[in-house]
Design a protein around this motif. Structure first.
Motif, short mmCIF file in Angstrom:
data_model
loop_
_atom_site.label_atom_id
_atom_site.label_comp_id
_atom_site.label_asym_id
_atom_site.label_seq_id
_atom_site.Cartn_x
_atom_site.Cartn_y
_atom_site.Cartn_z
N THR A 92 0.91 -1.09 -0.09
CA THR A 92 0.06 0.18 -0.10
C THR A 92 0.94 1.23 -0.04
O THR A 92 1.77 1.41 0.77
CB THR A 92 -1.02 -0.02 1.25
OG1 THR A 92 -1.82 -1.16 1.27
CG2 THR A 92 -1.80 1.36 1.35
N VAL A 93 0.60 2.21 -0.94
CA VAL A 93 1.44 3.28 -0.91
C VAL A 93 0.65 4.49 -0.79
O VAL A 93 -0.36 4.65 -1.51
CB VAL A 93 2.26 3.55 -2.49
CG1 VAL A 93 3.03 4.58 -2.45
CG2 VAL A 93 2.85 2.20 -2.76
N SER A 94 1.03 5.52 0.02
CA SER A 94 0.52 6.46 0.40
C SER A 94 1.19 7.96 0.21
O SER A 94 2.19 7.76 0.96
CB SER A 94 -0.26 6.59 1.87
OG SER A 94 -0.81 7.98 2.25
N VAL A 95 1.09 8.96 -0.69
CA VAL A 95 1.47 10.20 -0.71
C VAL A 95 0.89 11.28 0.12
O VAL A 95 -0.37 11.34 -0.02
CB VAL A 95 1.54 10.76 -2.15
CG1 VAL A 95 2.38 12.02 -2.17
CG2 VAL A 95 2.24 9.68 -2.98
N LYS A 96 1.75 11.73 1.02
CA LYS A 96 0.99 12.61 2.13
C LYS A 96 1.67 14.05 1.77
O LYS A 96 2.78 14.44 1.47
CB LYS A 96 1.30 12.13 3.56
CG LYS A 96 0.64 10.82 3.68
CD LYS A 96 -0.69 11.16 4.56
CE LYS A 96 -1.26 10.15 4.93
NZ LYS A 96 -2.53 10.31 5.94
N SER A 97 0.87 15.11 2.12
CA SER A 97 1.33 16.54 1.99
C SER A 97 1.81 17.02 3.52
O SER A 97 1.14 16.56 4.33
CB SER A 97 0.20 17.20 1.54
OG SER A 97 0.32 18.90 1.92
N PHE A 98 2.86 17.81 3.33
CA PHE A 98 3.32 18.35 4.71
C PHE A 98 3.59 19.82 4.51
O PHE A 98 3.64 20.32 3.59
CB PHE A 98 4.46 17.50 4.97
CG PHE A 98 4.47 16.16 5.38
CD1 PHE A 98 4.02 15.67 6.61
CD2 PHE A 98 4.48 15.19 4.36
CE1 PHE A 98 4.02 14.30 6.70
CE2 PHE A 98 4.19 14.14 4.32
CZ PHE A 98 4.15 13.50 5.63
N TYR A 99 3.58 20.32 5.85
CA TYR A 99 3.53 21.94 5.89
C TYR A 99 2.62 22.51 4.86
O TYR A 99 3.08 23.48 4.17
CB TYR A 99 5.15 22.14 5.24
CG TYR A 99 6.32 21.58 6.27
CD1 TYR A 99 6.36 22.07 7.50
CD2 TYR A 99 6.87 20.62 5.82
CE1 TYR A 99 7.30 21.39 8.29
CE2 TYR A 99 8.28 20.02 6.52
CZ TYR A 99 8.20 20.57 7.87
OH TYR A 99 9.24 20.04 8.67
N GLN A 100 1.66 22.11 5.05
CA GLN A 100 0.32 22.79 4.23
C GLN A 100 0.58 22.66 2.84
O GLN A 100 0.33 23.67 1.96
CB GLN A 100 0.11 24.25 4.79
CG GLN A 100 -0.22 24.29 6.23
CD GLN A 100 -1.46 23.71 6.58
OE1 GLN A 100 -1.66 22.82 7.56
NE2 GLN A 100 -2.66 23.72 5.84
N PHE B 101 -8.36 30.86 1.47
CA PHE B 101 -7.65 30.44 2.83
C PHE B 101 -6.64 29.37 2.77
O PHE B 101 -5.51 29.59 3.07
CB PHE B 101 -8.82 29.92 3.66
CG PHE B 101 -8.09 29.27 5.05
CD1 PHE B 101 -7.67 30.11 6.13
CD2 PHE B 101 -8.04 28.11 5.18
CE1 PHE B 101 -7.04 29.55 7.19
CE2 PHE B 101 -7.57 27.23 6.30
CZ PHE B 101 -7.21 28.01 7.26
N GLU B 102 -6.85 28.49 1.96
CA GLU B 102 -5.82 27.26 1.71
C GLU B 102 -4.48 27.83 1.11
O GLU B 102 -3.51 27.68 1.41
CB GLU B 102 -6.58 26.30 0.69
CG GLU B 102 -7.57 25.51 1.26
CD GLU B 102 -7.34 24.38 2.47
OE1 GLU B 102 -6.09 24.35 2.53
OE2 GLU B 102 -7.94 24.51 3.49
#
Length: 713
Positions: free
Chosen positions: A169-177, A540-541
């Motif tokens: 299972t591979v998951s790409v995650k976002s960091f530092y907004q 906002f984002e």
């Protein structure tokens, strides 16, 4: 513990990171943390902690059922985690006749181990940085929706490239907004079985009263085992599966420790928001969290009434109640801590400094960031309260089941005969799953209470709720009568009525079903955003991402760690004491003993009762090899590690990487820690591994489990 401790709170992004602050990526330990850790007592190399090519500590740390952490403690796949992490599985396996939740359970051998319906553990294989690859595809002229779509397309490619044909299972995650991106490779095992658990009077000793408090005396642990096929690969449950031979398992240390000894924790912290602006903190304290607290208490009061009357109902709803109660106290603690320590004011100071920096030549792209963020929070305060009232309402099972099943049935009805035959077994299984353990009187009462609260406290409520509330007021009616009538006339009232409907389904009956209409109305409102809200969110984002980017540039010499998001992290600190407390009999206030547990004993009390055998072992001082060198039996202890929800069950390791305890709670004084870190307040409450082993061996008589372990004596 309610003592007020006054100190200066330090923001994570402006002042230097404290020695014990941070939830760090394992791949960055050598570059960012290793020297500090060595000075504090670490005796391992970075590669012994995290290695892609060789076995290392990370191979013994698993994510437990996607919400907690656990560790492998034997070469036969034995898993240790918290009692509250395994709570729902223990409750599921329990019946009124075989009540393992209340009385405990210990498998005499592997054949006696019990398989819950759904339970998995996730092993971390490796991670890598893909920030440059992803960010090269986006630009500031994109809307947030366009940016997200572009990123998601690339994420899908990265996940496909690294899953090795579905093996991982591979998951790409976002960091530092959204300023950095990493991918994580995992391997999931779904055949996980219950090995042992103490009775609730041990595993949940202190109940809600002691939750988030110190001193603690809780044996918060349970044991499971991972099974695999004969080649060690993940496999669905089968009698032919065998205990997993892990790449690495922890050595268990029973020599004990002293104050100021090095302690590190590895686990899967769920969520922190340390970059949260002042406006967000104010919104949570004044709007979002009060709604959450009120709605949680509403459900708890109704549920407890029915659970106290029927043991099977108590078992069926034990996990749901415990989860609601935990977050109810957490959110109230957050309100108190953030208010008491004036966290929003502290953040405002940093934002003013950032605004001054942003006004300088060369920093113009950041000049409007803070005003945009402040505008967003000002205009979404009432929306925040509404969404929390409605969000808790939708956690009521009969608020969401009709929508979920109704849409599945609608899809089924639109298919041809062949497709219906293919879909029907899955639909039947979902119906069985959703109605299992459902107690109708409780569900109706909770739904009515939540609808009443939502209709009176939230603004701009769902149209159907507003209409019914208006009719009730005019006719002097109430939500109970409305809900009773809706259930009586609904195919979703029970599994039996729904199955009867499915024998001869009719689209018009489904469309006009009162519970389906109500559930659909609520879900539609929860997801609805006006065009103005969509624009606010977009602005906002974008501004939030620029704020984080700018603050890192503003303080470019500092070390940074990303917010927690259920990815594997390491945190390090020390075993550390609080000021003396007369409620703790220990010589120093960094540990508790079985003597203190017995002192809290209240026969027949739901929170402070104790098993007779445990009292007898205390009176005889029959502690075996698990007593401290000073003769007492340790129970819980404190460290200053930086953790949050999701770290429950995480191993506490000494400088050699040996297991000395497992984390299970934080302290109420540091409840603001998910937003802002304070090294003077932050404490992690842990179960001493010697208490765990004492309970397995001397209390439960399960010495065969002890024989599996690798002990450092």
């Amino acid at each position: 513990m309610k003592k007020v401790i006054l100190c200066l709170l330090l923001t994570a992004f402006v002042l230097p990171v404290q020695a014990n602050e941070g939830m760090w990526f394992l791949m960055h330990i050598e570059r960012l943390n290793y020297r500090d850790m060595q000075k504090m007592g670490l005796q391992l190399t970075p590669e012994e902690i995290y290695s892609v090519n060789h076995s290392s500590l990370k191979d013994a740390i698993v994510q437990f059922n996607r919400g907690c952490t656990a560790e492998i403690i034997s070469d036969s796949g034995l898993v240790l985690t918290n009692h509250h992490c395994g709570y729902s599985q223990i409750a599921e396996l329990s019946t009124a006749e075989n009540d393992y939740l209340t009385n405990g359970f210990w498998a005499g051998n592997k054949a006696e181990e019990l398989k819950p319906k759904k339970l998995s553990v996730r092993f971390f294989v490796r991670m890598d940085d893909v920030s440059k690859r992803i960010l090269s595809l986006v630009n500031d002229s994109m809307t947030e929706a366009e940016r997200e779509a572009t990123i998601n397309r690339e994420i899908a490619k990265i996940e496909q490239e690294n899953n090795e044909g579905g093996k991982y299972t591979v998951s790409v995650k976002s960091f530092y907004q959204g300023n950095e991106f990493y991918y994580f490779v995992y391997q999931d095992y779904n055949d996980v079985r219950l090995v042992g658990t103490p009775p609730a009077s041990v595993g949940k000793f202190g109940g809600d009263t002691d939750n988030w408090e110190w001193p603690r005396h809780t044996g918060d642990f349970s044991l499971f085992r991972v099974y695999a096929d004969k080649d060690g690969n993940p496999a669905e449950y089968s009698k032919d599966n065998v205990p997993l031979k892990p790449k690495y398992h922890l050595t268990t240390n029973i020599k004990g420790f002293e104050e100021n000894d090095f302690a590190m924790i590895m686990g899967y912290p769920g969520r922190t928001n340390r970059w949260m602006p002042a406006g967000g903190i104010e919104q949570n304290v004044e709007y979002a969290y009060p709604a959450w607290v009120e709605a949680s208490k509403t459900s708890m009061d109704v549920m407890k009434k029915y659970m106290d009357k029927d043991q099977q109902v108590k078992l069926d709803y034990a996990s749901s109640y415990a989860s609601i109660a935990n977050y109810w106290k957490n959110r109230q603690g957050m309100i108190d801590a953030l208010t008491q320590h004036k966290t929003a004011e502290s953040k405002r100071i940093d934002e003013k400094a950032f605004q001054k920096w942003a006004s300088k030549k060369g920093n113009e792209k950041y000049a409007n960031v803070i005003p945009v963020i402040n505008k967003y929070y000002k205009e979404t305060n009432d929306i925040s309260a509404h969404n929390n009232y409605l969000g808790l309402l939708m956690r009521t099972r009969m608020a969401s089941i009709p929508y979920r099943l109704g849409n599945a049935i609608d899809y089924y009805l639109q298919q041809n005969e062949a497709k219906q035959a293919e879909v029907k077994p899955q639909l039947d299984a979902e119906i069985n799953d959703l109605y299992e353990g459902l107690y109708l009187p409780l569900e109706k009462n909770v739904l009515a209470a939540q609808l009443s609260l939502y209709s009176t406290k939230a603004k701009n409520v769902a149209p159907m709720v507003a209409e019914v509330a208006d009719a009730n007021n005019k006719n002097d009616g109430g939500w109970n009568s409305y809900v009773n009538s809706a259930f009586e006339n609904s195919i979703f009232e029970s599994k039996e009525k729904l199955e009867a409907f499915m024998a001869n389904p009719n689209a018009d009956i489904l469309k006009n079903d009162p519970l389906f209409q109500l559930s659909t109305d609520l879900m539609t409102r929860l997801r609805y955003k006006t065009e103005e809200e969509k624009q606010l969110n977009n602005d906002f984002e974008h501004a939030y991402r620029l704020m984080v980017q700018g603050m890192r540039l503003q303080n470019s010499d500092e070390k940074y760690y990303p917010d927690a998001n259920s990815t594997l992290r390491l945190t390090y600190g020390k075993v550390i004491a609080l000021p003396a407390d007369k409620r703790n009999d220990a010589n120093k206030n960094y540990y508790t003993t079985l003597k203190g547990t017995v002192a809290k004993y209240q026969p027949g009390d739901a929170e402070f009762d104790m098993p007779k055998k445990l009292i007898e072992l205390y009176e005889k001082k029959d502690f075996g090899q698990y007593a401290d060198k000073d003769g007492y039996l340790p129970v819980n202890f404190l460290t200053d590690n930086d953790i949050t929800g999701g770290n429950s069950g995480s191993p506490v390791l000494n400088g050699k990487g040996e297991l000395i305890g497992l984390a299970f709670d934080g302290n109420i004084e540091a409840m603001a820690g998910d937003v802002i870190f304070d090294d003077q307040l932050q404490r992690t409450i842990n179960v001493d591994i010697r208490y765990v082993l004492f309970l397995i061996d001397k209390f439960a008589g399960a010495s065969h489990i002890i024989d599996e372990l690798t002990l450092a004596k």
